[in-house]
Design a protein around this motif. Structure first.
Motif, PDB file in Angstrom:
ATOM      1  N   ILE A 270       0.846  -1.209   0.000  1.00 58.50           N
ATOM      2  CA  ILE A 270       0.000   0.000   0.000  1.00 58.50           C
ATOM      3  C   ILE A 270       0.873   1.248   0.000  1.00 58.50           C
ATOM      4  CG2 ILE A 270      -0.380   0.572   2.458  1.00 58.50           C
ATOM      5  CD1 ILE A 270      -3.372  -0.046   0.324  1.00 58.50           C
ATOM      6  N   GLU A 271       2.062   1.140   0.577  1.00 63.91           N
ATOM      7  CA  GLU A 271       2.994   2.273   0.586  1.00 63.91           C
ATOM      8  C   GLU A 271       3.370   2.679  -0.852  1.00 63.91           C
ATOM      9  OE1 GLU A 271       6.493   1.459   2.896  1.00 63.91           O
ATOM     10  OE2 GLU A 271       7.358   3.448   2.548  1.00 63.91           O
ATOM     11  N   GLN A 272       3.581   1.681  -1.711  1.00 63.76           N
ATOM     12  CA  GLN A 272       3.907   1.980  -3.109  1.00 63.76           C
ATOM     13  C   GLN A 272       2.761   2.718  -3.798  1.00 63.76           C
ATOM     14  OE1 GLN A 272       4.849  -1.755  -5.024  1.00 63.76           O
ATOM     15  NE2 GLN A 272       6.345  -2.296  -3.449  1.00 63.76           N
ATOM     16  N   ILE A 273       1.553   2.229  -3.550  1.00 65.67           N
ATOM     17  CA  ILE A 273       0.387   2.878  -4.179  1.00 65.67           C
ATOM     18  C   ILE A 273       0.220   4.290  -3.615  1.00 65.67           C
ATOM     19  CG2 ILE A 273      -2.099   2.691  -4.554  1.00 65.67           C
ATOM     20  CD1 ILE A 273      -1.732  -0.376  -4.070  1.00 65.67           C
ATOM     21  N   ASN A 274       0.429   4.427  -2.311  1.00 67.51           N
ATOM     22  CA  ASN A 274       0.296   5.754  -1.699  1.00 67.51           C
ATOM     23  C   ASN A 274       1.302   6.740  -2.297  1.00 67.51           C
ATOM     24  OD1 ASN A 274      -1.849   5.101  -0.013  1.00 67.51           O
ATOM     25  ND2 ASN A 274      -0.530   4.477   1.697  1.00 67.51           N
ATOM     26  N   ARG A 275       2.501   6.248  -2.609  1.00 65.60           N
ATOM     27  CA  ARG A 275       3.508   7.127  -3.198  1.00 65.60           C
ATOM     28  C   ARG A 275       3.047   7.610  -4.574  1.00 65.60           C
ATOM     29  NH1 ARG A 275       8.095   3.903  -3.168  1.00 65.60           N
ATOM     30  NH2 ARG A 275       8.224   4.221  -0.921  1.00 65.60           N
ATOM     31  N   ILE A 276       2.502   6.690  -5.349  1.00 66.65           N
ATOM     32  CA  ILE A 276       2.017   7.061  -6.687  1.00 66.65           C
ATOM     33  C   ILE A 276       0.853   8.041  -6.582  1.00 66.65           C
ATOM     34  CG2 ILE A 276       0.921   6.155  -8.798  1.00 66.65           C
ATOM     35  CD1 ILE A 276       2.432   3.488  -8.200  1.00 66.65           C
ATOM     36  N   LYS A 277      -0.037   7.793  -5.645  1.00 70.84           N
ATOM     37  CA  LYS A 277      -1.189   8.685  -5.471  1.00 70.84           C
ATOM     38  C   LYS A 277      -0.716  10.106  -5.153  1.00 70.84           C
ATOM     39  CE  LYS A 277      -4.087   6.786  -2.463  1.00 70.84           C
ATOM     40  NZ  LYS A 277      -4.397   5.845  -1.356  1.00 70.84           N
ATOM     41  N   ALA A 278       0.210  10.215  -4.201  1.00 68.64           N
ATOM     42  CA  ALA A 278       0.680  11.550  -3.801  1.00 68.64           C
ATOM     43  C   ALA A 278       1.419  12.229  -4.961  1.00 68.64           C
ATOM     44  CB  ALA A 278       1.587  11.439  -2.580  1.00 68.64           C
ATOM     45  N   GLU A 279       2.254  11.474  -5.652  1.00 67.71           N
ATOM     46  CA  GLU A 279       3.001  12.059  -6.782  1.00 67.71           C
ATOM     47  C   GLU A 279       2.053  12.561  -7.869  1.00 67.71           C
ATOM     48  OE1 GLU A 279       7.103   9.410  -6.318  1.00 67.71           O
ATOM     49  OE2 GLU A 279       5.761   9.049  -8.035  1.00 67.71           O
ATOM     50  N   THR A 280       0.973  11.828  -8.077  1.00 69.09           N
ATOM     51  CA  THR A 280      -0.006  12.232  -9.091  1.00 69.09           C
ATOM     52  C   THR A 280      -0.540  13.628  -8.810  1.00 69.09           C
ATOM     53  OG1 THR A 280      -0.645   9.916  -9.418  1.00 69.09           O
ATOM     54  CG2 THR A 280      -2.223  11.592 -10.150  1.00 69.09           C
ATOM     55  N   LEU A 281      -0.862  13.890  -7.545  1.00 67.68           N
ATOM     56  CA  LEU A 281      -1.430  15.204  -7.214  1.00 67.68           C
ATOM     57  C   LEU A 281      -0.358  16.296  -7.144  1.00 67.68           C
ATOM     58  CD1 LEU A 281      -4.208  14.413  -4.578  1.00 67.68           C
ATOM     59  CD2 LEU A 281      -4.389  14.654  -7.066  1.00 67.68           C
ATOM     60  N   TYR A 282       0.770  15.987  -6.514  1.00 70.07           N
ATOM     61  CA  TYR A 282       1.811  17.026  -6.420  1.00 70.07           C
ATOM     62  C   TYR A 282       2.347  17.391  -7.803  1.00 70.07           C
ATOM     63  CZ  TYR A 282       1.734  16.788  -1.315  1.00 70.07           C
ATOM     64  OH  TYR A 282       1.344  16.851   0.000  1.00 70.07           O
ATOM     65  N   SER A 283       2.426  16.404  -8.718  1.00 68.26           N
ATOM     66  CA  SER A 283       2.844  16.717 -10.090  1.00 68.26           C
ATOM     67  C   SER A 283       1.850  17.668 -10.744  1.00 68.26           C
ATOM     68  CB  SER A 283       2.927  15.445 -10.939  1.00 68.26           C
ATOM     69  OG  SER A 283       3.943  14.622 -10.470  1.00 68.26           O
ATOM     70  N   ALA A 284       0.582  17.389 -10.552  1.00 65.85           N
ATOM     71  CA  ALA A 284      -0.446  18.252 -11.146  1.00 65.85           C
ATOM     72  C   ALA A 284      -0.303  19.681 -10.620  1.00 65.85           C
ATOM     73  CB  ALA A 284      -1.833  17.700 -10.833  1.00 65.85           C
ATOM     74  N   ILE A 285      -0.006  19.799  -9.337  1.00 62.59           N
ATOM     75  CA  ILE A 285       0.174  21.134  -8.748  1.00 62.59           C
ATOM     76  C   ILE A 285       1.430  21.790  -9.317  1.00 62.59           C
ATOM     77  CG2 ILE A 285       0.683  22.358  -6.586  1.00 62.59           C
ATOM     78  CD1 ILE A 285      -0.973  20.052  -5.177  1.00 62.59           C
ATOM     79  N   ASP A 286       2.550  21.048  -9.274  1.00 62.79           N
ATOM     80  CA  ASP A 286       3.828  21.636  -9.681  1.00 62.79           C
ATOM     81  C   ASP A 286       3.886  21.930 -11.176  1.00 62.79           C
ATOM     82  OD1 ASP A 286       4.621  21.474  -7.071  1.00 62.79           O
ATOM     83  OD2 ASP A 286       5.767  19.612  -7.312  1.00 62.79           O
ATOM     84  N   ASN A 287       3.109  21.191 -11.970  1.00 63.68           N
ATOM     85  CA  ASN A 287       3.119  21.407 -13.419  1.00 63.68           C
ATOM     86  C   ASN A 287       2.006  22.339 -13.885  1.00 63.68           C
ATOM     87  OD1 ASN A 287       5.319  19.691 -13.666  1.00 63.68           O
ATOM     88  ND2 ASN A 287       4.005  17.875 -13.895  1.00 63.68           N
ATOM     89  N   SER A 288       1.376  23.020 -12.936  1.00 66.43           N
ATOM     90  CA  SER A 288       0.244  23.874 -13.311  1.00 66.43           C
ATOM     91  C   SER A 288       0.689  25.302 -13.643  1.00 66.43           C
ATOM     92  CB  SER A 288      -0.794  23.908 -12.184  1.00 66.43           C
ATOM     93  OG  SER A 288      -0.291  24.645 -11.080  1.00 66.43           O
ATOM     94  N   GLY A 289       1.980  25.529 -13.627  1.00 70.78           N
ATOM     95  CA  GLY A 289       2.490  26.869 -13.941  1.00 70.78           C
ATOM     96  C   GLY A 289       2.033  27.918 -12.927  1.00 70.78           C
ATOM     97  N   GLY A 290       1.810  27.494 -11.722  1.00 68.63           N
ATOM     98  CA  GLY A 290       1.434  28.443 -10.670  1.00 68.63           C
ATOM     99  C   GLY A 290      -0.066  28.603 -10.495  1.00 68.63           C
ATOM    100  N   PHE A 291      -0.864  27.904 -11.329  1.00 68.88           N
ATOM    101  CA  PHE A 291      -2.328  27.989 -11.157  1.00 68.88           C
ATOM    102  C   PHE A 291      -2.721  27.369  -9.817  1.00 68.88           C
ATOM    103  CE2 PHE A 291      -6.700  26.447 -11.707  1.00 68.88           C
ATOM    104  CZ  PHE A 291      -7.322  27.628 -12.103  1.00 68.88           C
TER     105      PHE A 291
END
Lengths: 368, 368
Positions: A270-291
């Motif tokens: 579950i730790e592996q899945i949790n890492r992917i879940k968190a990365e999915t959202l933080y990537s969306a934030i970090d790649n939003s160009g500041g939106f």
């Protein structure tokens, strides 16, 4: 079911595995052929004792809890536990240390000062001005060997911070007392690094009403005899968790969650899945160009509670409302923090996180 | 269902109305079309706030609770409540009074002595030698006007005693603090006769984990500011019962029980049935020619917990075992009392009591 999927991002009480709820539904009137509903079982009946025993054993297996640690399912949540920690473990000590890194550890620090004569020493705090955007490294904590304990919260649910490396204190240092409410069972760790671990069940375990306590046996000797039994870890241990009637149904559901977690492959998986879940959202934030922004230092970001915001509180409100209509529920941030918060505990499937990520992209296209 | 009926005489967690369990079963995955399981609702969500609000309102209606009384659903059971009563209401008082009439009020008396500087005065006790076969009349209680409160348990679950007439103290006397765990909602009474009422839910209300507190508003002024919030009635009231995460699912079930009780005609109606139920069993005991005995003074017999025994502990064991096989479950008495105990709370149907009576007659025919 033809209705569109609903994903519940509540910080707690939080989403539970559907398989658990279906089992609970099926067994509501008759547990395992006993003819008894779990809710109507005497806590001293063999039926319930077996449920409790298996929940304990499964938790022990999942967290690899050593034999010199005792497990209790108490009531009253984390808010009761930091008080009990102070009442039980600080007796006779001049000092106890507290690390303040967000809303929860701050409350614990403040409230523990109201109990007894022990000085609660502020060992470290997060951000110069308590803005909770970063975490003080454990080697900067101002702690003393003769302190009763060091209290901290490894994950701050409200503020969205989490220690990436689990603090490990050197020998001769006081025992760590840790609020793991939003952390427990989300990744592997070494129980033996801690003196006392507590967790309200309503985030990563089960329904509210049950509180998990894991305590190193030798610390029970510290529990003073002149406090009421209901507040004494020793009294609860001496009665095998039956000093008073436990919250039987929340414990039963917690036990079902433990089994579900085992069926998913355990904590490491579950730790592996949790890492992917968190990365999915933080990537969306970090790649939003500041939106979208997240103010937490990258090394201190929580994998359980992803806090983010747009450029205006008005747009945040629109986000929360439209997300709600799209089936992405309870994303509103904690009042004192504002913005959005996506709590993505074990029971939140990857699909839910991907649906939120897709919604974020779409929302940005429309409002960016 | 073709299986024979099972009747659950557990003293708590106890039998719940089947209709309540069926509703809970139906709503397990989707409460009222919200798409949310109750267990996964944030306690701050409108959905759960509505559940809590209706539970409060229905309890207020059922007990006719005056407006100057506040209702809380806390955690930790009655065992936490007598400690909280002492922490909150005795501060600054030299003395508080306690009436000891059985197992529960004795524990409260003993444990309250561990809190603060207030002397807990033994105002009365049941039976010359604490044998708990009778109840001291309220007009014999040695209580003082300047006492912080008078604590008592109106029904003793373990020992099977119950005050028939609800004690009413004269003006100028301290507020009554009452453990109503096995009593609440079983018969009508005047809330205004009390200062503080508390009840673990797991007897006459719902599942364990929820604890009902009814407190007269003016007493909140007594709550000291220097105790941790989680132990302060005032802190809980100021946050509308949301100081910390409540046990949401047990509260939801309690709310369903309140509605069920309304559908049964309310407290006055259930009181009539409860009287018949108790009479059915006590008649069977009294008409057994000494085969069954109940040592409690007739005026002090509990209508909720009927304690009885045969002439030998061996025969008691046989009774419990054979009853179990006949579907009459969990009749074993409390260890310190022995014998049998039939707890016949609101949710125990008259048919269950009649089935027990018939079994008692049959058992006597075979072993008498």
């Amino acid at each position: 079911m033809s209705a569109p999927a609903i994903y519940n991002f509540s910080a707690g009480p939080a989403v539970l595995p559907e398989a658990v709820l279906r089992t609970a539904q099926q067994e509501m009137l008759d547990y395992n052929g006993t003819g008894f509903p779990v809710m109507s079982m005497s806590h001293r009946s063999e039926m319930f004792m077996s449920i409790l025993h298996h929940a304990e054993q499964d938790l022990r297996q999942l967290l690899n809890i050593p034999n010199n640690y005792k497990i209790l399912f108490l009531q009253g949540g984390a808010t009761t536990q930091f008080n009990m920690a102070a009442m039980n473990l600080a007796h006779g000590f001049k000092r106890a240390d507290a690390v303040v890194t967000g809303n929860w550890s701050r409350i614990a620090y403040e409230q523990m000062q109201l109990l007894g004569d022990t000085q609660i020493h502020l060992a470290a705090h997060g951000g110069e001005l308590f803005d909770y955007t970063d975490l003080p490294a454990p080697d900067t904590w101002d702690i003393a060997p003769d302190s009763a304990f060091v209290h901290f919260a490894i994950n701050e649910t409200v503020n969205g911070l989490q220690y990436q490396d689990v603090p490990k204190l050197s020998d001769g240092m006081p025992p760590l007392v840790c609020d793991m409410s939003s952390e427990i069972l989300s990744r592997s760790f070494n129980v033996a690094d801690y003196g006392l671990i507590y967790a309200g069940a309503q985030k990563n375990i089960g329904p509210s009403g049950a509180t998990v306590v894991i305590i190193r046996e030798d610390l029970l000797e510290r529990c003073p005899k002149n406090i009421p039994n209901v507040f004494s870890y020793r009294a609860h241990i001496e009665k095998n968790g039956m000093y008073n009637t436990p919250a039987t149904y929340p414990i039963y559901i917690s036990g079902l969650v433990f089994r579900w977690l085992q069926s998913q492959g355990g904590v490491k998986k579950i730790e592996q899945i949790n890492r992917i879940k968190a990365e999915t959202l933080y990537s969306a934030i970090d790649n939003s160009g500041g939106f979208y922004t997240n103010k937490i230092h990258p090394n201190a970001r929580s994998k359980m509670n992803v806090v983010f915001q747009t450029q205006s509180s008005e747009l945040d409100k629109t986000f929360v409302l439209e997300a709600e209509l799209a089936g992405l529920k309870l994303l509103k941030g904690y009042p004192s923090v504002g913005g959005m918060r996506a709590s993505i505990y074990n029971a939140m499937p990857l699909e839910g996180v991907q649906a939120l990520r897709d919604f974020m992209l779409d929302f940005q296209r429309r409002y960016g």
